[in-house]
Motif scaffolding. Structure first.
Motif, short mmCIF file in Angstrom:
data_model
loop_
_atom_site.label_atom_id
_atom_site.label_comp_id
_atom_site.label_asym_id
_atom_site.label_seq_id
_atom_site.Cartn_x
_atom_site.Cartn_y
_atom_site.Cartn_z
N ILE A 264 -46.49 16.60 51.75
CA ILE A 264 -46.22 16.80 50.33
C ILE A 264 -46.50 15.50 49.61
CG2 ILE A 264 -44.48 17.42 48.60
CD1 ILE A 264 -42.99 18.90 50.83
N ASN A 265 -47.50 15.50 48.72
CA ASN A 265 -47.84 14.31 47.93
C ASN A 265 -48.15 13.11 48.82
OD1 ASN A 265 -47.42 15.67 45.46
ND2 ASN A 265 -45.21 15.30 45.60
N ASN A 266 -48.68 13.37 49.99
CA ASN A 266 -49.02 12.27 50.89
C ASN A 266 -50.32 11.61 50.43
OD1 ASN A 266 -49.03 10.54 53.10
ND2 ASN A 266 -50.10 12.01 54.41
N ASN A 267 -50.38 10.27 50.51
CA ASN A 267 -51.58 9.54 50.09
C ASN A 267 -52.32 8.97 51.30
OD1 ASN A 267 -53.52 7.98 48.83
ND2 ASN A 267 -52.15 7.26 47.25
N TYR A 268 -51.64 8.16 52.10
CA TYR A 268 -52.32 7.57 53.25
C TYR A 268 -51.29 7.10 54.28
CZ TYR A 268 -51.18 3.02 51.09
OH TYR A 268 -50.52 1.96 50.53
N PHE A 269 -51.80 6.80 55.49
CA PHE A 269 -51.01 6.22 56.57
C PHE A 269 -51.54 4.82 56.86
CE2 PHE A 269 -51.13 10.77 57.33
CZ PHE A 269 -49.80 11.10 57.59
N GLN A 270 -50.64 3.93 57.23
CA GLN A 270 -51.02 2.67 57.83
C GLN A 270 -50.46 2.64 59.25
OE1 GLN A 270 -49.69 -0.61 55.37
NE2 GLN A 270 -51.64 -0.68 54.27
N VAL A 271 -51.33 2.32 60.20
CA VAL A 271 -50.88 2.15 61.59
C VAL A 271 -50.46 0.70 61.75
CG1 VAL A 271 -51.51 2.29 64.01
CG2 VAL A 271 -52.46 3.94 62.37
N GLU A 272 -49.24 0.49 62.23
CA GLU A 272 -48.72 -0.86 62.41
C GLU A 272 -48.48 -1.14 63.89
OE1 GLU A 272 -46.51 -1.52 58.11
OE2 GLU A 272 -45.27 -1.24 59.90
N ARG A 273 -48.77 -2.38 64.28
CA ARG A 273 -48.66 -2.78 65.68
C ARG A 273 -47.70 -3.96 65.82
NH1 ARG A 273 -52.82 -6.46 66.71
NH2 ARG A 273 -54.45 -4.89 66.81
N SER A 274 -47.01 -4.00 66.97
CA SER A 274 -46.13 -5.12 67.28
C SER A 274 -46.24 -5.42 68.77
CB SER A 274 -44.67 -4.78 66.93
OG SER A 274 -43.79 -5.80 67.38
N PHE A 275 -46.09 -6.70 69.10
CA PHE A 275 -46.06 -7.11 70.51
C PHE A 275 -44.64 -7.40 70.99
CE2 PHE A 275 -50.44 -8.65 69.32
CZ PHE A 275 -51.10 -7.60 69.94
N ASP A 276 -43.66 -7.41 70.04
CA ASP A 276 -42.28 -7.71 70.43
C ASP A 276 -41.29 -6.65 69.98
OD1 ASP A 276 -42.21 -8.09 67.69
OD2 ASP A 276 -41.68 -10.21 67.78
N ASN A 277 -41.80 -5.52 69.43
CA ASN A 277 -40.96 -4.43 68.94
C ASN A 277 -40.06 -4.88 67.79
OD1 ASN A 277 -40.16 -1.77 68.88
ND2 ASN A 277 -38.53 -2.01 70.39
N SER A 278 -40.48 -5.93 67.10
CA SER A 278 -39.70 -6.44 65.97
C SER A 278 -40.58 -6.69 64.75
CB SER A 278 -38.97 -7.73 66.37
OG SER A 278 -38.28 -8.29 65.28
N THR A 279 -41.60 -7.53 64.91
CA THR A 279 -42.52 -7.85 63.82
C THR A 279 -43.74 -6.95 63.91
OG1 THR A 279 -41.79 -10.15 63.82
CG2 THR A 279 -43.87 -9.66 62.74
N PHE A 280 -43.95 -6.13 62.85
CA PHE A 280 -45.07 -5.20 62.83
C PHE A 280 -46.08 -5.63 61.77
CE2 PHE A 280 -42.01 -2.71 65.08
CZ PHE A 280 -42.75 -1.85 65.88
N ASN A 281 -47.38 -5.46 62.09
CA ASN A 281 -48.46 -5.76 61.16
C ASN A 281 -49.43 -4.59 61.12
OD1 ASN A 281 -47.88 -8.67 60.47
ND2 ASN A 281 -48.06 -8.85 62.69
N SER A 282 -49.98 -4.33 59.95
CA SER A 282 -50.92 -3.24 59.78
C SER A 282 -52.23 -3.55 60.50
CB SER A 282 -51.17 -2.98 58.30
OG SER A 282 -52.17 -1.99 58.14
N ILE A 283 -52.77 -2.55 61.22
CA ILE A 283 -54.06 -2.73 61.88
C ILE A 283 -55.10 -1.76 61.35
CG2 ILE A 283 -53.04 -3.61 64.01
CD1 ILE A 283 -53.52 -0.81 65.22
N GLY A 284 -54.72 -0.89 60.41
CA GLY A 284 -55.69 0.04 59.86
C GLY A 284 -55.05 1.07 58.96
#
Length: 426
Positions: A264-284
């Motif tokens: 519903i009213n969705n625009n986009y997804f960002q896939v986020e990655r983390s190597f420590d299960n704490s700090t996540f960064n967008s990869i696409g």
């Protein structure tokens, strides 16, 4: 919800049925007005896992059966339904915090089944609504949370105190704050959440729980699960319902896939990655499938060189709607295969103009050599460097003197050719 010592309850019944949030999804279905009273233990030991309670005639001809599914984190079930406070027609379990002080998250979870009173067969409702009222705290050291699994739609106030966290796809937890909102009041929209169901005869799991700090006072927490339409002005509908979300490790990459049932009213997804299960960064970023009439399938491949140096990688989805509001999926972990001495090389940018990054991993130290060869195999550029076990990054610059065209970059370690990749000079 309140403790026995502080609760002053008055339920304001606001049923403006022509207004915003009557559950009228796709088929203009109006949720029934259920009455949850007179619970009777029919199986097991009261308050223990496996205990089953019958709520007779929640509507005419239909009984509700509530089974204690799990008790976690030191919680205990004081009462499956306490009508001393709050609203007598609602389902109001009382969950006690752990009996010893300490930072903790604890809960009691239930499974709910609806049965035909005469035959005992499953009873399927075209729709029904479970509204949790007054999810808050004790003003000091305890805050409540609720969760329900498998809802077709979840509605909160556009301005809410609740933090929404996916436990798994379509299992959303709503956590209140430490602040206490006096009474149990359906018009206190900021502390309410509605879970709407279609064509369902059960809820696989419902949780009532508490999060405590290190110096909380042991207490009973009253909850209010109200099975009927509750009005909510300026409401916000969670835009995406997930069917699945998973990731698979392959030889040189991780493939992330997800399927949505409803958007519903969705625009986009960002896939986020983390190597420590704490700090996540967008990869696409993956745009929404705007034209989909039913289930939508999405995929993103993560072939970053640093991923191949890890043993476990974590992913989550950040979903952004047309208003810029973001919600997050649950977190999934991917175990990567052991590299077994394999060296992985990656070049960027490709095509390049002046500079070229060569990134690679090795299983040991040594002497490395990078060569750039033309299409005839002739060496144009050679650069040597010491390499270290693990991740290495080498920058080749001043390449603007190369003529435009196709070349091959070659990685040699300790005299052995490890990898070749084609590159293009603009």
């Amino acid at each position: 919800m309140k403790t026995t010592s502080t609760l002053v309850c008055k339920l304001v019944t606001l049923f403006t049925i022509s207004l915003l949030n009557i559950y009228a999804v796709k088929a203009q279905c109006v949720a029934p007005l259920m009455i949850w009273q007179n619970a009777v233990l029919v199986n097991g030991t009261s308050g223990q896992i496996g205990a089953e309670y019958k709520f007779p005639s929640v509507i005419a001809g239909v009984d509700a059966f509530v089974t204690v599914k799990d008790i976690a984190g030191g919680a205990s079930l004081t009462s499956v339904d306490d009508n001393t406070f709050g609203y007598s027609e609602a389902w109001q379990p009382v969950v006690k915090t752990p009996t010893s002080q300490g930072v903790s998250s604890s809960y009691v979870s239930f499974k709910i089944d609806f049965k035909d009173s005469a035959t005992g067969a499953n009873h399927t409702f075209p729709c029904f609504q479970l509204s949790f009222i007054d999810v808050d705290g004790d003003n000091q050291h305890v805050k409540e949370f609720v969760a329900a699994k498998g809802a077709d739609q979840i509605v909160v106030s556009n301005v809410t105190t609740l933090a929404l966290t996916p436990i798994s796809p379509n299992f959303i937890q709503a956590t209140g704050t430490f602040h206490n909102y006096p009474g149990i009041d359906t018009s206190a929209y900021v502390t309410n959440i509605n879970y709407n169901y279609r064509n369902a005869n059960h809820i696989n799991e419902v949780r009532f729980g508490n999060i405590t700090d290190s110096i909380f006072t042991v207490q009973d927490r009253y909850s209010c699960g109200y099975f009927r339409p509750i009005a909510m002005t300026n409401f916000y509908v969670l835009p995406v319902k997930y069917i699945s979300f998973n990731a698979t490790a392959e030889e040189n990459a991780v493939t992330i896939k997800w399927i949505t049932e409803q958007e519903i009213n969705n625009n986009y997804f960002q896939v986020e990655r983390s190597f420590d299960n704490s700090t996540f960064n967008s990869i696409g970023t993956v745009m929404a499938d705007f034209g989909a009439a039913s289930n939508s399938n999405y995929q993103l491949i993560d072939n970053a060189i640093e991923v191949m140096t890890k043993t476990i990688v974590y992913y989550r989805l950040k979903q952004v709607d047309n208003m810029g509001k973001a919600t997050y999926s649950n977190i999934i972990a991917v175990k990567l295969p052991v590299q077994q001495g394999r060296v992985v090389m990656q070049t960027s940018p490709n095509p390049f103009t002046e500079n070229l990054n060569i990134r690679f991993t090795t299983t040991g130290n040594g002497l490395g050599e990078i060569t750039i060869n033309n299409i005839n195999g002739q060496k144009i550029i050679t650069q040597q460097t010491a390499v270290s076990k693990g991740y290495n990054n080498l920058l080749l610059n001043c390449l603007n003197r190369l003529a435009p065209g196709m070349y091959t970059v070659q990685l040699i370690i300790n005299g052995t050719i490890i990898s070749n990749q084609k590159i293009i000079k603009n």
